[in-house]
Write a protein that holds these residues in place. Structure first.
Motif, mmCIF file in Angstrom:
data_model
loop_
_atom_site.group_PDB
_atom_site.id
_atom_site.type_symbol
_atom_site.label_atom_id
_atom_site.label_comp_id
_atom_site.label_asym_id
_atom_site.label_seq_id
_atom_site.Cartn_x
_atom_site.Cartn_y
_atom_site.Cartn_z
ATOM 1 N N VAL A 96 1.690 -8.657 -100.844
ATOM 2 C CA VAL A 96 1.445 -7.499 -101.700
ATOM 3 C C VAL A 96 1.349 -7.929 -103.156
ATOM 4 C CG1 VAL A 96 2.546 -5.422 -102.630
ATOM 5 C CG2 VAL A 96 2.455 -5.771 -100.176
ATOM 6 N N ALA A 97 2.219 -8.836 -103.573
ATOM 7 C CA ALA A 97 2.282 -9.205 -104.988
ATOM 8 C C ALA A 97 0.949 -9.733 -105.514
ATOM 9 C CB ALA A 97 3.417 -10.197 -105.216
ATOM 10 N N PRO A 98 0.340 -10.754 -104.887
ATOM 11 C CA PRO A 98 -0.922 -11.238 -105.459
ATOM 12 C C PRO A 98 -2.049 -10.203 -105.395
ATOM 13 C CG PRO A 98 -0.394 -12.403 -103.425
ATOM 14 C CD PRO A 98 0.804 -11.621 -103.791
ATOM 15 N N VAL A 99 -2.072 -9.398 -104.327
ATOM 16 C CA VAL A 99 -3.118 -8.376 -104.235
ATOM 17 C C VAL A 99 -2.960 -7.356 -105.356
ATOM 18 C CG1 VAL A 99 -4.017 -6.495 -102.824
ATOM 19 C CG2 VAL A 99 -3.433 -8.660 -101.763
ATOM 20 N N ALA A 100 -1.722 -6.898 -105.568
ATOM 21 C CA ALA A 100 -1.479 -5.919 -106.623
ATOM 22 C C ALA A 100 -1.775 -6.524 -107.993
ATOM 23 C CB ALA A 100 -0.030 -5.426 -106.569
ATOM 24 N N PHE A 101 -1.439 -7.816 -108.128
ATOM 25 C CA PHE A 101 -1.722 -8.506 -109.391
ATOM 26 C C PHE A 101 -3.223 -8.476 -109.683
ATOM 27 C CE2 PHE A 101 -2.617 -12.162 -112.023
ATOM 28 C CZ PHE A 101 -1.562 -12.171 -112.929
ATOM 29 N N ALA A 102 -4.015 -8.848 -108.676
ATOM 30 C CA ALA A 102 -5.467 -8.881 -108.867
ATOM 31 C C ALA A 102 -6.013 -7.486 -109.152
ATOM 32 C CB ALA A 102 -6.135 -9.463 -107.616
ATOM 33 N N LEU A 103 -5.526 -6.506 -108.408
ATOM 34 C CA LEU A 103 -5.997 -5.127 -108.583
ATOM 35 C C LEU A 103 -5.710 -4.639 -109.999
ATOM 36 C CD1 LEU A 103 -7.100 -2.627 -107.021
ATOM 37 C CD2 LEU A 103 -4.729 -1.935 -106.743
ATOM 38 N N ASN A 104 -4.488 -4.883 -110.475
ATOM 39 C CA ASN A 104 -4.124 -4.400 -111.801
ATOM 40 C C ASN A 104 -4.857 -5.164 -112.896
ATOM 41 O OD1 ASN A 104 -1.781 -2.290 -112.039
ATOM 42 N ND2 ASN A 104 -1.478 -3.457 -110.177
#
Lengths: 310, 288
Positions: free
Chosen positions: B64-72
Motif C-alpha cells: 500500500v505504501a509505495p502505491v499511495a506514495f505514487a498516487l499522491n
C-alpha cells in the motif's frame, strides 16, 4: 445609478410574481421541482452573501437547516406555525453567532473544519437526547400544502435578495468587500473585522434555519439522519460557486441547471451523486473559478471589445 | 485503567493518520480533505488481500505504501502544483486546495461506492485477547499501535536528523527563503506530500484490522485528523502525537462512560477549547 437600482428592484419583483404563478400552471411534478429550486436558491444565495465577499467556505448549512426542521417538529403541537419560523431564525442566528465567535477570529481553515463537522455534531447530540427520552423521530402533521411551502420559500427568497441588495449598499457590505480583498488593510482602516464577519455569518444561519422550518411539513416524519444530511451543505456550496458569488443573482444561475442535473442523475444512477458532486468541485476550481457569472461576463467583455475594434 | 490503555492504543493509530496529514498541511501547506478517503482505500486494500488471498494486513501495508506514495505524488504534481503557481496569496491557495481535495474525496467515495458498494466491511485478523496490566485487549489493536510507533518514530528521526528532513522543515517555515538557499522546493514539496499520503494509507491499513469501515466513513477520519493537527500545532510532529493520544483517550472515555454515539461531540469539545485558548496548538509559539 439610482434609476438602475429601482429598475433592478422592479425586475426582481416582476420575476418573483411570475414565479409565484407556477402552482396554478405546472403539475405536481413541476411544483416539486419548483420547491427544490426555491429552497436551493434561498440557501445558496444566503450562503454567497457571507462566503462570496469573505472567501470563508461555510459547510454549516445542513446544521442550521436541521435546527430549523427540528424547531417546527418539536414546536408544531404547542405553538402556532407562524411563530415557529421566527423562532427558527433566531436559533439559527444564535448558533451561527456562537460558531462565528469561536472561529472567525482565526484563519479560514479553522472555520471550514469547524463547520464541516457541525451538522454531525448537532445530529449526535440530538440522537443522544432522543435516546434518553425514548423517541426516535417526530411527526409533523399539518394541512400545509406543497404550494404553500413553495410560496413561503419564494417570499423568503425575495427577502434574501432584498437583504443582500441592502447589505451590498451598507457600510457592512463595503467593510466585507475590503476584508475579502485584504484583511490586513481592512483592520488598519479601522474595521472591526471579526465583528463584521460574525454579524454577516448570522444571516445565512438564520435563513437556512427558517428554510428548514418551512420545509419540515413536507417531510412529515423527521429524524436526525434526514434533517442533518451532510450532503445539503456541499450541494449548496457547489451551486453557489457554480453560479458565481460575484453577483447577487449568481447562485441562482447555478441552482437551476444543477437541480435538473441532480434530479436526472439521482433518478438513473442513484449511487453516482457523490461522484457528480466531486467532479463539479474539480470543474469549478480548474475551469470556472468565477462560476457561470464570470463566464458570462468574460464573453460579454470579449463581444464588446470585438465591436470596439471592428 | 483499561479505558486509558484502550484510548492510548486508539490514539496511536490516530497519530499515524494525523502525522500523514500534518506532513501535507504543515509542510506543504495543502489542506488535504481527501485524507480520510486515503485511509479507507488503505483499509480496503488490507481487507481485499486478507479475504481474497489471506495475506496479512501487516504485509499488505508494504504494498500500500509505495502505491499511495505514487498516487499522491501524481496528485500533487498534476493537480495541485498548478494551483500553487496560480495562487496570489496563501488564503487563495487554501480555498482552492480545499475545493480541489473535497472534489477528490467525493470522486473517491463515488468510485468506491461503484466498485465495492455501500456495505460495511470488516475481517477478522489477530482478534485474540491479550492480557496487559490486568485487562484484556485485542492483539490486532496492539499490533496496529506498534506499527504506528515504528512509523512515527522513523518519520520523526528522518525529519529531524536527515538532510531532506531538514530541507522539508525549512520549506515549512519559509517557502520563499528556502529557495534562496538552494532547496528544490517543488521536488521536496511533492516528496513530502506523497510521503504524507503513504503514511496515511498505511494508517488506514492498520486501522482496518480492528475498525469496521465503509466507503463513506472517510470524512470522519478527515475531521479527526484535522482536529488533531490543529490541536498539536500545524507542522509540529511532537504536538500531533500528543494530541492524537489525548483524543484517543478522551474518545474511549466518552464512549465507555457516556455514549459511543458522542465521540465526535467529544472531539469537538476539545477542538473548541483549543480554538478558544491555544489556537496556535499545544506547543506552538504565540503568533496569531
Amino acid at each position: 445609478m439610482k434609476r438602475d437600482a429601482w429598475q433592478d428592484l422592479a425586475l426582481g419583483a416582476v420575476l418573483l410574481a411570475v414565479a409565484a404563478c407556477l402552482p396554478w400552471f405546472g403539475g405536481s411534478y413541476w411544483l416539486s421541482i419548483g420547491v427544490t429550486i426555491a429552497m436551493y436558491t434561498v440557501l445558496a444565495t444566503s450562503w454567497a452573501l457571507f462566503s462570496g465577499p469573505t472567501h470563508y467556505i461555510s459547510l454549516a448549512t445542513a446544521a442550521f437547516f436541521g435546527i430549523g426542521t427540528y424547531t417546527t417538529g418539536l414546536g408544531i403541537d404547542h405553538l402556532p406555525y407562524w411563530v415557529l419560523l421566527p423562532i427558527a431564525g433566531v436559533l439559527g442566528a444564535v448558533l451561527a453567532g456562537l460558531v462565528g465567535l469561536a472561529t472567525l477570529r482565526l484563519s479560514g481553515v479553522y472555520f471550514v473544519i469547524f463547520t464541516l463537522g457541525l451538522a454531525e455534531l448537532v445530529r449526535q447530540i440530538i440522537t443522544w437526547v432522543q435516546n434518553f427520552s425514548g423517541q426516535k423521530g417526530l411527526y409533523v402533521l399539518t394541512d400545509i400544502t406543497e404550494a404553500d411551502i413553495y410560496w413561503q420559500l419564494l417570499g423568503l427568497a425575495g427577502l434574501v435578495f432584498l437583504g443582500g441588495w441592502a447589505i451590498g449598499r451598507s457600510r457592512l457590505g463595503f467593510a466585507l468587500r475590503i476584508i475579502g480583498d485584504d484583511e490586513t488593510v481592512a483592520r488598519h482602516s479601522g474595521i472591526n473585522t471579526a465583528r463584521a464577519k460574525v454579524i454577516l455569518f448570522m444571516v445565512p444561519g438564520a435563513v437556512a434555519a427558517i428554510a428548514g422550518a418551512i420545509l419540515a411539513p413536507r417531510y412529515v416524519y423527521i429524524e436526525p439522519l434526514l434533517a442533518f444530511t451532510p450532503m445539503l451543505s456541499f450541494q449548496v456550496v457547489i451551486m453557489a460557486l457554480l453560479g458565481g458569488t460575484g453577483r447577487l443573482w449568481g447562485p441562482l444561475v447555478g441552482v437551476i441547471p444543477f437541480t435538473f442535473l441532480w434530479e436526472a442523475i439521482s433518478a438513473s444512477f442513484p449511487n453516482q451523486t457523490t461522484l457528480l458532486l466531486g467532479l463539479c468541485f474539480l470543474l469549478i476550481v480548474y475551469l470556472l473559478p468565477k462560476g457561470f457569472v464570470g463566464l458570462i461576463e468574460s464573453v460579454r467583455r470579449w463581444a464588446r471589445n470585438r465591436e470596439g475594434y471592428a | 485503567m483499561d479505558i486509558l490503555i484502550t484510548g492510548l492504543l486508539l490514539g496511536g493509530t490516530y497519530a499515524l493518520i494525523a502525522v500523514g496529514l500534518n506532513l501535507q498541511y504543515g509542510m506543504v501547506r495543502i489542506m488535504n480533505l481527501a485524507n480520510g478517503e486515503l485511509i479507507v482505500i488503505g483499509g480496503f486494500a488490507a481487507f481485499w488481500f486478507q479475504t481474497a488471498a489471506s495475506v496479512s494486513p501487516l504485509l499488505t501495508v508494504f504494498l500500500v505504501a509505495p502505491v499511495a506514495f505514487a498516487l499522491n505524488w501524481l496528485i500533487y504534481t498534476v493537480m495541485l502544483r498548478p494551483l500553487v503557481k496560480r495562487a496570489k496569496s496563501r488564503g487563495q491557495l487554501e480555498v482552492d486546495a480545499i475545493l480541489t481535495t473535497f472534489g477528490l474525496s467525493f470522486v473517491a467515495v463515488g468510485v468506491m461506492l461503484a466498485v465495492f458498494g455501500g456495505d460495511y466491511f470488516s475481517y477478522s485478523y489477530l482478534a485474540r485477547p491479550v492480557e496487559l496490566l490486568g485487562a484484556t485487549f485485542g492483539l490486532n489493536r496492539i499490533m496496529a499501535f506498534l506499527g504506528a510507533v515504528v512509523i512515527c518514530g522513523a518519520l520523526y528521526l528522518w525529519l529531524n536528523h536527515s538532510r531532506p528532513g531538514l530541507s522539508i522543515r525549512a520549506i515549512a517555515v519559509a517557502p520563499q527563503s528556502a529557495r534562496l538557499v538552494g532547496i528544490d522546493v517543488q521536488k521536496l514539496s511533492a516528496l513530502a506530500f506523497a510521503l504524507g499520503g503513504a503514511v496515511t494509507a498505511v494508517g488506514g491499513g492498520l486501522i482496518s484490522m480492528f475498525l469496521t469501515l465503509d466507503a463513506s466513513t472517510g470524512v470522519m477520519f478527515t475531521l479527526k485528523a484535522l482536529i488533531i493537527v490543529i490541536m498539536g500545532g500545524v507542522g509540529d510532529m511532537r504536538g500531533t502525537i500528543v494530541a492524537a493520544l489525548a483524543l484517543g483517550v478522551l474518545e474511549s472515555f466518552v464512549a465507555s462512560v457516556l455514549d459511543p454515539g458522542l465521540t465526535l461531540a467529544a472531539a469537538y469539545l476539545l477542538f473548541l477549547l483549543v480554538l478558544l485558548f491555544r489556537p496556535q496548538g499545544l506547543f506552538g509559539r504565540g503568533q496569531a
